[in-house]
Design an enzyme around this catalytic site. Structure first.
Site, short mmCIF file in Angstrom:
data_model
loop_
_atom_site.label_atom_id
_atom_site.label_comp_id
_atom_site.label_asym_id
_atom_site.label_seq_id
_atom_site.Cartn_x
_atom_site.Cartn_y
_atom_site.Cartn_z
N GLY A 125 -3.57 0.75 -17.14
CA GLY A 125 -4.66 1.69 -17.38
C GLY A 125 -4.48 3.07 -16.77
N GLU A 154 -5.57 5.74 -9.50
CA GLU A 154 -6.25 4.64 -10.19
C GLU A 154 -7.13 5.17 -11.31
OE1 GLU A 154 -6.50 1.46 -10.32
OE2 GLU A 154 -5.95 0.56 -8.42
N ASP A 155 -7.31 4.38 -12.36
CA ASP A 155 -8.26 4.76 -13.40
C ASP A 155 -9.69 4.50 -12.97
OD1 ASP A 155 -7.79 2.06 -13.40
OD2 ASP A 155 -7.34 1.89 -15.53
N ASP A 171 -13.84 -0.58 -8.86
CA ASP A 171 -15.09 -1.31 -9.06
C ASP A 171 -15.45 -1.95 -7.71
OD1 ASP A 171 -17.15 -2.64 -10.33
OD2 ASP A 171 -15.91 -4.12 -11.30
N LYS A 216 -17.10 3.21 -9.46
CA LYS A 216 -18.39 2.49 -9.56
C LYS A 216 -18.78 2.11 -8.15
CE LYS A 216 -17.66 -0.06 -13.83
NZ LYS A 216 -17.53 -1.41 -14.40
N PHE A 232 -19.72 -1.24 -18.07
CA PHE A 232 -18.32 -1.42 -18.44
C PHE A 232 -17.91 -0.26 -19.35
CE2 PHE A 232 -14.56 -3.22 -20.39
CZ PHE A 232 -13.99 -3.91 -19.33
N VAL A 233 -16.84 0.42 -18.99
CA VAL A 233 -16.41 1.58 -19.76
C VAL A 233 -15.01 1.37 -20.34
CG1 VAL A 233 -17.85 3.25 -18.54
CG2 VAL A 233 -15.57 2.73 -17.66
N ASP A 275 -9.30 -0.47 -21.08
CA ASP A 275 -9.32 -1.30 -22.28
C ASP A 275 -10.35 -2.41 -22.20
OD1 ASP A 275 -7.92 -2.83 -20.30
OD2 ASP A 275 -7.21 -4.12 -21.91
N ARG A 325 -7.74 1.64 -25.33
CA ARG A 325 -7.00 2.38 -24.31
C ARG A 325 -6.65 3.79 -24.73
NH1 ARG A 325 -4.99 -0.65 -20.07
NH2 ARG A 325 -4.30 -2.64 -20.85
P1 5GP Z 1 -11.90 -4.04 -8.71
O1 5GP Z 1 -10.87 -4.88 -8.03
O2 5GP Z 1 -12.11 -2.70 -8.05
O3 5GP Z 1 -13.21 -4.80 -8.84
O4 5GP Z 1 -11.46 -3.74 -10.20
C1 5GP Z 1 -10.25 -4.20 -10.68
C2 5GP Z 1 -9.98 -3.80 -12.10
O5 5GP Z 1 -11.04 -4.20 -12.97
C3 5GP Z 1 -9.84 -2.32 -12.38
O6 5GP Z 1 -8.61 -1.79 -11.95
C4 5GP Z 1 -9.94 -2.35 -13.90
O7 5GP Z 1 -8.72 -2.79 -14.44
C5 5GP Z 1 -11.00 -3.42 -14.12
N1 5GP Z 1 -12.30 -2.78 -14.37
C6 5GP Z 1 -13.35 -2.64 -13.51
N2 5GP Z 1 -14.37 -2.02 -14.11
C7 5GP Z 1 -13.97 -1.74 -15.38
C8 5GP Z 1 -14.59 -1.09 -16.51
O8 5GP Z 1 -15.73 -0.61 -16.47
N3 5GP Z 1 -13.82 -0.99 -17.64
C9 5GP Z 1 -12.57 -1.50 -17.74
N4 5GP Z 1 -11.93 -1.35 -18.90
N5 5GP Z 1 -11.95 -2.12 -16.70
C10 5GP Z 1 -12.66 -2.24 -15.54
#
Ligand code: 5GP
Length: 183
Positions: free
Chosen positions: A51, A103-104, A107, A135, A156-157, A163, A169
């Site tokens: 991503g 990072e994209d 969360d 987030k 969720f975006v 994706d 994507r």
């Molecule tokens: P984290 O470990 O911070 O909870 O998130 C891990 C991964 O979850 C992110 O790198 C991403 O790949 C995915 N993710 C979290 N929120 C979103 C979202 O809103 N949209 C998408 N497409 N992926 C998300």
């Protein structure tokens, strides 16, 4: 937005959260901040596949410094938990270098936190995080984010690298999904 009306009309999408222009304006600002902060340092932009590559490619073009890029890929262990498996490691050593993880989205921050601990053991000169989307209301891990494009609500975006099961994507904008989609 030429040729993208069909995508935006996809029934899974709710509305556009950030347009291509809004994203690129912000990327330019973040790039300028990084250019100021890393002047004279040996900078490596490190991105987690897949991503993050869209943001990385635009950001790198707005950092007016010599830099290198390297990539990692991770997958979560089945059964959950915070640990992730590194499925593709960096090609180059980072010891003594200034590493900026691009990072994209962050969360809960659990994946990134795990990765930062792995990277810290390799003794970079510095280790910071730059994320396009944050987030932060959902954060569990205690993370410092040095550069942030946008704070977003708990939705969720998709788009601009993000994706849903491999879809969306390539969209040049970021959109929210309809609530029904995520259940
Ligand atoms: P984290 O470990 O911070 O909870 O998130 C891990 C991964 O979850 C992110 O790198 C991403 O790949 C995915 N993710 C979290 N929120 C979103 C979202 O809103 N949209 C998408 N497409 N992926 C998300």
């Amino acid at each position: 937005m030429r040729g993208r009306t069909a995508v935006l009309a996809d029934p899974l999408l709710d509305r556009m959260l950030f347009s291509p222009d809004q994203i690129l304006d912000r990327v330019e600002e973040v790039g300028a901040a990084i250019t100021r902060d890393y002047d004279g340092r040996d900078l490596v932009l490190l991105t987690v596949l897949r991503g993050g590559i869209f943001f990385l490619a635009d950001l790198a073009r707005h950092i007016d410094l010599p830099l290198t890029m390297d990539f990692m890929a991770v997958s979560s262990y089945a059964g959950g938990g915070a640990a992730v498996r590194i499925t593709k490691d960096l090609d180059d050593a980072i010891e003594g270098r200034h590493v900026l993880v691009v990072e994209d989205i962050i969360d809960t921050g659990l994946t990134l936190n795990y990765l930062l601990n792995v990277l810290r053991q390799r003794r970079p000169a510095s280790l910071e995080v730059c994320t396009l989307l944050d987030k932060d209301a959902r954060r569990i891990a205690d993370l410092q984010v040095a550069y942030r494009g946008f704070r977003i609500p708990d939705r969720f975006v998709v788009g601009y690298g993000l994706d849903l099961g491999g879809r969306f994507r390539g969209m040049p904008f970021i959109a929210t999904l309809r609530d029904e989609v995520m259940g």
